[in-house]
Design a protein around this motif. Structure first.
Motif: not given
Length: 822
Positions: A139-157
């Motif tokens: 699981r990946v859970e973090e605040i990052t920048e995507r397309d110039g916008e700050e977003v929170f991302v939660a992902a699983r394989p």
């Protein structure tokens, strides 16, 4: 020691205290900002986990329940993408849950995706690289920048399982519907355990972070304002403390040094402030005197002022009561409304009445727009050109004859409420801005609640349709194993059991609401070994699977899924039943076939090795008989010959069993065969004083079987039946009738004998097993029957019903079979 001047002391004290308060203010601002950011991350993690959990639950349901059920319903090469593809269904479900995409964005992407619309972009490929480098990372859970916008991302394989290779492995074995839709180039040649993509949920947090910054800046501004007030307060407190002490010193000087007190020498540095304090005190006294005069002047008007203020307060109280009544009526309108139009029509009329507006209109901001106005039939003026900007910025605008109120909830803009007043009337109340805003927010909440209720009702209807659409019996039971809810197949099972068992099924403690039948507790009750009276049986976490055998011979694989309640006391359980009667019979036939093959190999070897010695024994016994005249010796030779012949008969049965002749599959006239056998066995039946009865259906189809092999099968069954019944009272019945849809032929051989012991029902077709006395049977007759029917594509079943009943089932000979025979 040089005396510090009051002005210097005051300056140092105030400056040092200001520095300390500023440092504390910055510290608290940083702490508040960090705490709000951490809270934002925690809340966003929970929301993202819920979204991923919901997606995973949908995929698990499709993979383990819906897809196997669809494989059973569809033809072997059938594939329904909308019900069997986890990726397709998950994307559709998650898109329906968040159609606007403003709360979160769910994407299930892959590299070399079958649908190019879901090909992983650079950001998602970076996530896949992280999962590929660290296989332990789930699981990946973090605040990052995507397309110039700050977003929170939660992902699983997304890793493929073995069951996924049917659609993602070799294109040649993939479903034709899938190839027709996406082609055979993308999404194939995968392998088990391969990392092919990610499930990702992105949530915009830029707005929330901006709110955190705004809240921090607001705190800093308020703290600075408070620091200024505190600074002034400290100044006043310090001045008062110093001035009081200086006054005491001045009084001492006037008492003891009246002459020096009246002089005005050059004041040292710092004493000018004291003079100012003194002058201030004089001015304060003068002002106090003037105020006293004013108070005396206003004392006469006090009663009139109080009366006027009382009237104002009474008027304000009436307005507040009207406001409270307005909010209560808005809630009542929400409870009675089923559509947005009903809600808005009732609310606009009440708002117009409260504020005395001549017309009220609501403009919806969502896609598609739409406007609702009051009174009906009147067309209010159009909204201002920048009304969407007013709503987006949450700005209230009041003009001479109109009020424009943004309608929104905490973070969602919904539309604009417009109030129009008479040109010569009082117009909108500029002092009621907070009330206008509250009305807009309350209307927004009411619209949001109505949308949520309609969405909930729609989801409930969808779940009910899915529940009723499941083809196998399914029920929800409470902690006492009473039925709360059941689908139509479960009810059909109850009706079928009552028809077959004559009402022998006992009702469970709770009936299905609105249904005349009760579900059978044999299937939907507790699992074997459970304590039905104890709710502890419902508290297990793991599902239980058991096989239930009903009195009519059918069996069900019953799976029970406990649903633990929050308080742990009133648990519920989902019970899913699947009939596996045919599967169990097929497994029994397979086991019987394996036994026949093993014993057949053994019998072939034994027959070959023993048959030659028996021939020698019989030959030499015949030679001795020709040369022997002693009666006793001749009797002994007769015994030897009789037992040798019996042994050779057993060997012949063994050879027939081990090397069965190839049965033909041509047409066989069952009616003619049964009539011939009936005439043949009628003589034996009369000799044994047993009644033989033959019943043949007039519409009996031709069977696909070998006539001679079938004659041997029925002869064995008839001989066993004649041996089982008693003389004088014995009855043997032969009946032939067509099967369902005329696709098979059933031949029943029954008797009124003692039947077969229940413990022997599963063993009677085993080689060398017999219930006859020693010397009366070899135990191979029913084994040969089973083998011959198997070779002809038929089967044999046995049961007890006032005696033993053997049912031979053969496939019917269709037109193609009859053409081959001709």
């Amino acid at each position: 020691m040089a005396k510090q001047h009051p002005k210097t002391i005051k300056h140092r004290f105030v400056v040092g205290l200001s520095v300390i308060m500023a440092v504390l203010g910055m510290f608290f601002a940083v702490v508040i900002s960090m705490n709000l950011r951490n809270q934002l991350v925690t809340d966003t993690e929970h929301k993202a986990s819920l979204v991923l959990s919901q997606a995973e639950a949908v995929q698990t349901y499709i993979r383990h329940v819906l897809r196997p059920s669809m494989y059973e319903l569809l033809p072997p090469d059938g594939f329904l993408l909308e019900a069997m593809s986890t990726s397709f269904v998950t994307r559709r479900v998650m898109s329906d849950l968040n159609a606007q995409g403003d709360q979160f964005r769910y994407r299930r992407v892959a590299v070399r995706a079958r649908n190019p619309d879901y090909e992983a972009d650079a950001f998602e490929r970076a996530l896949m690289d992280r999962f590929a480098k660290d296989p332990e990372l789930t699981r990946v859970e973090e605040i990052t920048e995507r397309d110039g916008e700050e977003v929170f991302v939660a992902a699983r394989p997304v890793r493929l399982e073995a069951s996924c290779l049917h659609c993602h492995g070799d294109p040649a074995s993939a479903p034709k519907a899938l190839i027709a839709r996406y082609g055979d180039k993308r999404g194939f040649w995968r392998h088990d355990g391969e990392l092919v993509g990610v499930d990702a949920v992105t949530m915009p947090v830029a707005g929330a972070l901006g709110q955190i910054k705004g809240a921090t800046f607001s705190f800093v501004a308020l703290f600075a304002l408070g620091l200024g007030v505190f600074y002034l307060t400290v100044q006043l407190f310090f001045d008062r403390l110093v001035v009081v002490n200086l006054r005491r010193v001045t009084d001492v000087m006037r008492r003891y040094f009246p002459k020096e007190a009246g002089e005005e020498p050059n004041a040292p540095p710092g004493e000018g402030e004291i003079e100012e304090i003194y002058a201030g005190i004089e001015a304060f006294a003068s002002r106090l005197k003037e105020a006293r005069g004013k108070i005396e002047d206003h004392a006469q008007d006090l009663e009139r002022t109080v009366t006027a203020r009382t009237r104002e307060l009474a008027h304000e109280a009436d307005e507040r009561r009207s406001d409270v009544a307005l909010f209560v009526e808005l809630l009542s309108i929400l409870n009675m409304s089923q559509t947005r139009a009903e809600l808005l029509t009732g609310a606009l009329a009440r708002i117009a009445e409260r504020f005395g507006a001549r017309a009220v209109a609501y403009e919806c901001e969502f896609s598609g727009g739409g406007s609702v106005s009051w009174p009906p039939g009147d067309s209010p003026p159009p909204p201002p050109a920048e009304w969407r900007k007013l709503v987006a910025e949450d700005r209230l605008r009041l003009t001479g004859d109109a009020a424009f109120i943004p309608v929104r909830t905490t973070d969602v803009s919904r539309g604009l409420l417009r109030l129009y007043f008479l040109p010569d009337g009082p117009g909108p109340d500029s002092d009621a801005t907070e009330l206008y805003r509250a009305i807009g927010q309350q209307l927004g909440i009411a619209l949001e609640n109505l949308d949520a209720i309609n969405s909930l009702l729609g989801q409930n209807a969808l779940l009910a349709s899915i529940f009723d659409g499941i083809s196998d019996p399914l029920a929800l039971v409470d902690s006492s194993f009473g039925i709360i809810l059941a689908n139509e197949p479960a009810r059909e099972l109850a009706r079928a059991l009552r028809r077959e068992l004559g009402g022998a099924v006992a009702p469970p403690p709770v009936a299905i609401p609105g249904a005349p039948l009760r579900l059978p507790p044999e299937v939907f009750g507790p699992a074997p070994g459970d304590d039905a009276a104890s709710p502890a049986a419902m508290a297990r976490i793991d599902p239980t699977i058991s096989t239930i055998d009903l009195p009519d011979g059918r069996s069900f694989a019953v799976t029970r899924y406990p649903l633990a309640s929050p308080n742990g006391q009133d648990g519920r359980m989902v019970v899913y039943a699947r009939e596996n009667t045919a599967e169990r019979r097929m497994r029994e036939q397979m086991r019987q076939t394996e036994k026949l093959v093993a014993v057949g190999k053994l019998a072939a070897g034994l027959a070959h090795e023993i048959n030659n010695p028996l021939g020698v024994i019989a030959c030499y016994a015949e030679l001795l008989r020709q040369n022997e005249t002693d009666p006793q010796a001749l009797d002994d030779l007769a015994v030897i010959e009789r037992h040798a012949i019996m042994a050779k008969k057993v060997l012949r049965d063994l050879l027939d069993f081990a090397r069965p002749r190839q049965a033909s599959t041509g047409p066989c006239d069952i009616a003619a065969l049964l009539k011939s056998l009936s005439r043949l066995f009628e003589v034996q039946a009369q000799a044994r004083k047993v009644r033989l009865e033959t019943t043949i259906d007039d519409n009996l189809p031709v069977a696909r079987a070998d006539a001679s092999a079938l004659e041997q099968v029925l002869s064995n069954l008839l001989l066993n039946a004649l041996d089982a019944v008693s003389p004088e009272t014995g009855e043997v019945r032969i009946a032939a009738r067509p099967g369902p849809d005329d696709d098979s032929v059933s031949i029943l051989v029954s008797d009124n004998g003692p039947g077969i012991p229940p413990q022997d029902l599963t063993r009677i077709f085993d080689p060398f097993f017999t219930t006859k006395e020693a010397g009366r049977g070899s135990g191979l007759g029913l084994a040969v029957v089973f083998g011959l029917l198997r070779d002809m594509g038929g089967r044999v079943e046995v049961e007890n019903a006032d005696g033993a009943v053997f049912t031979v089932i053969l496939p019917a000979c269709g037109p193609a079979c009859q053409e081959e025979a001709s």
